[in-house]
Write a protein that holds these residues in place. Structure first.
Motif, PDB file in Angstrom:
ATOM      1  N   UNK A   3      75.144 -12.718 -81.292  1.00  0.00           N
ATOM      2  CA  UNK A   3      74.676 -11.215 -82.204  1.00  0.00           C
ATOM      3  C   UNK A   3      73.556 -12.975 -83.027  1.00  0.00           C
ATOM      4  N   UNK A   4      73.988 -12.437 -84.054  1.00  0.00           N
ATOM      5  CA  UNK A   4      73.743 -12.862 -85.269  1.00  0.00           C
ATOM      6  C   UNK A   4      73.692 -14.652 -85.015  1.00  0.00           C
ATOM      7  N   UNK A   5      74.740 -15.040 -84.373  1.00  0.00           N
ATOM      8  CA  UNK A   5      74.940 -16.639 -84.008  1.00  0.00           C
ATOM      9  C   UNK A   5      73.896 -17.290 -83.356  1.00  0.00           C
ATOM     10  N   UNK A   6      74.006 -18.475 -83.856  1.00  0.00           N
ATOM     11  CA  UNK A   6      73.078 -19.417 -82.870  1.00  0.00           C
ATOM     12  C   UNK A   6      73.612 -20.673 -83.122  1.00  0.00           C
ATOM     13  N   UNK A   7      73.800 -21.164 -81.897  1.00  0.00           N
ATOM     14  CA  UNK A   7      74.455 -23.060 -81.443  1.00  0.00           C
ATOM     15  C   UNK A   7      73.518 -22.955 -80.276  1.00  0.00           C
ATOM     16  N   UNK A   8      73.153 -25.174 -80.657  1.00  0.00           N
ATOM     17  CA  UNK A   8      73.099 -25.719 -79.592  1.00  0.00           C
ATOM     18  C   UNK A   8      73.616 -25.335 -78.003  1.00  0.00           C
ATOM     19  N   UNK A   9      73.139 -25.568 -77.041  1.00  0.00           N
ATOM     20  CA  UNK A   9      73.410 -25.158 -75.070  1.00  0.00           C
ATOM     21  C   UNK A   9      74.600 -26.412 -75.455  1.00  0.00           C
ATOM     22  N   UNK A  10      74.179 -27.614 -75.944  1.00  0.00           N
ATOM     23  CA  UNK A  10      74.804 -28.409 -75.307  1.00  0.00           C
ATOM     24  C   UNK A  10      76.532 -28.371 -75.717  1.00  0.00           C
ATOM     25  N   UNK A  11      76.330 -27.669 -77.327  1.00  0.00           N
ATOM     26  CA  UNK A  11      77.685 -27.584 -77.606  1.00  0.00           C
ATOM     27  C   UNK A  11      78.217 -26.207 -77.709  1.00  0.00           C
ATOM     28  N   UNK A  12      77.823 -25.691 -77.243  1.00  0.00           N
ATOM     29  CA  UNK A  12      78.316 -24.557 -75.870  1.00  0.00           C
ATOM     30  C   UNK A  12      78.783 -25.018 -74.134  1.00  0.00           C
ATOM     31  N   UNK A  13      78.046 -26.188 -73.746  1.00  0.00           N
ATOM     32  CA  UNK A  13      78.869 -26.191 -73.202  1.00  0.00           C
ATOM     33  C   UNK A  13      80.268 -27.446 -73.191  1.00  0.00           C
ATOM     34  N   UNK A  14      80.405 -28.233 -74.480  1.00  0.00           N
ATOM     35  CA  UNK A  14      81.141 -28.858 -74.882  1.00  0.00           C
ATOM     36  C   UNK A  14      82.372 -27.748 -75.420  1.00  0.00           C
ATOM     37  N   UNK A  15      82.302 -26.830 -75.813  1.00  0.00           N
ATOM     38  CA  UNK A  15      83.153 -25.603 -76.360  1.00  0.00           C
ATOM     39  C   UNK A  15      83.777 -25.357 -74.539  1.00  0.00           C
ATOM     40  N   UNK A  16      82.848 -24.768 -73.567  1.00  0.00           N
ATOM     41  CA  UNK A  16      83.252 -24.993 -72.763  1.00  0.00           C
ATOM     42  C   UNK A  16      84.768 -25.975 -72.262  1.00  0.00           C
ATOM     43  N   UNK A  17      83.980 -26.742 -72.004  1.00  0.00           N
ATOM     44  CA  UNK A  17      84.628 -28.063 -71.803  1.00  0.00           C
ATOM     45  C   UNK A  17      85.849 -27.949 -72.638  1.00  0.00           C
ATOM     46  N   UNK A  18      86.214 -27.675 -73.220  1.00  0.00           N
ATOM     47  CA  UNK A  18      87.355 -27.481 -74.058  1.00  0.00           C
ATOM     48  C   UNK A  18      88.256 -26.716 -73.791  1.00  0.00           C
ATOM     49  N   UNK A  19      87.541 -25.019 -74.064  1.00  0.00           N
ATOM     50  CA  UNK A  19      88.412 -24.317 -73.342  1.00  0.00           C
ATOM     51  C   UNK A  19      89.476 -24.385 -71.509  1.00  0.00           C
ATOM     52  N   UNK A  20      88.010 -24.967 -70.692  1.00  0.00           N
ATOM     53  CA  UNK A  20      88.734 -25.252 -70.086  1.00  0.00           C
ATOM     54  C   UNK A  20      89.611 -25.936 -69.723  1.00  0.00           C
ATOM     55  N   UNK A  21      89.689 -27.012 -70.060  1.00  0.00           N
ATOM     56  CA  UNK A  21      90.805 -28.244 -70.429  1.00  0.00           C
ATOM     57  C   UNK A  21      92.438 -27.410 -71.373  1.00  0.00           C
ATOM     58  N   UNK A  22      92.194 -26.594 -71.855  1.00  0.00           N
ATOM     59  CA  UNK A  22      92.903 -25.830 -72.771  1.00  0.00           C
ATOM     60  C   UNK A  22      93.589 -25.187 -71.749  1.00  0.00           C
ATOM     61  N   UNK A  23      93.865 -24.617 -70.911  1.00  0.00           N
ATOM     62  CA  UNK A  23      94.268 -23.492 -69.560  1.00  0.00           C
ATOM     63  C   UNK A  23      95.417 -24.104 -69.273  1.00  0.00           C
TER      64      UNK A  23
END
Length: 85
Positions: A3-23
């Motif tokens: 939407x109107x939110x923008x984030x650096x790709x590296x931060x999104x990758x870190x988010x993905x790692x956190x989310x995957x690690x929570x499974x």
């Protein structure tokens, strides 16, 4: 971008790692991704703190996690990615 939110790709990758690690290993113990929010994660990149204040935070995080899968953003294959044009 979500939407109107923008984030650096590296931060999104870190988010993905956190989310995957929570499974969890057991499917019965897994948290549905639609209700999971990484806001309590101590390693959550600072750029995502404003998202944590939103009611739709779990959905935003879910979409960002999907955008980071398989590095599709880096080859501009995902419509959620910006900066490729």
């Amino acid at each position: 971008q979500d939407g109107d939110l923008k984030f650096p790709l590296e931060s999104v990758k870190k988010l993905k790692e956190l989310m995957d690690g929570n499974r969890h290993i057991s499917p019965r113990m897994m948290v549905p991704m639609a209700t999971y929010s990484p806001c309590q994660e101590k390693n959550l990149p600072e750029e995502f703190q404003p998202v944590c204040k939103r009611q739709d935070a779990p959905l935003i995080f879910q979409r960002l996690g999907l955008a980071a899968e398989d590095d599709l953003c880096e080859i501009c294959a995902n419509a959620a990615c910006a900066g490729c044009f």
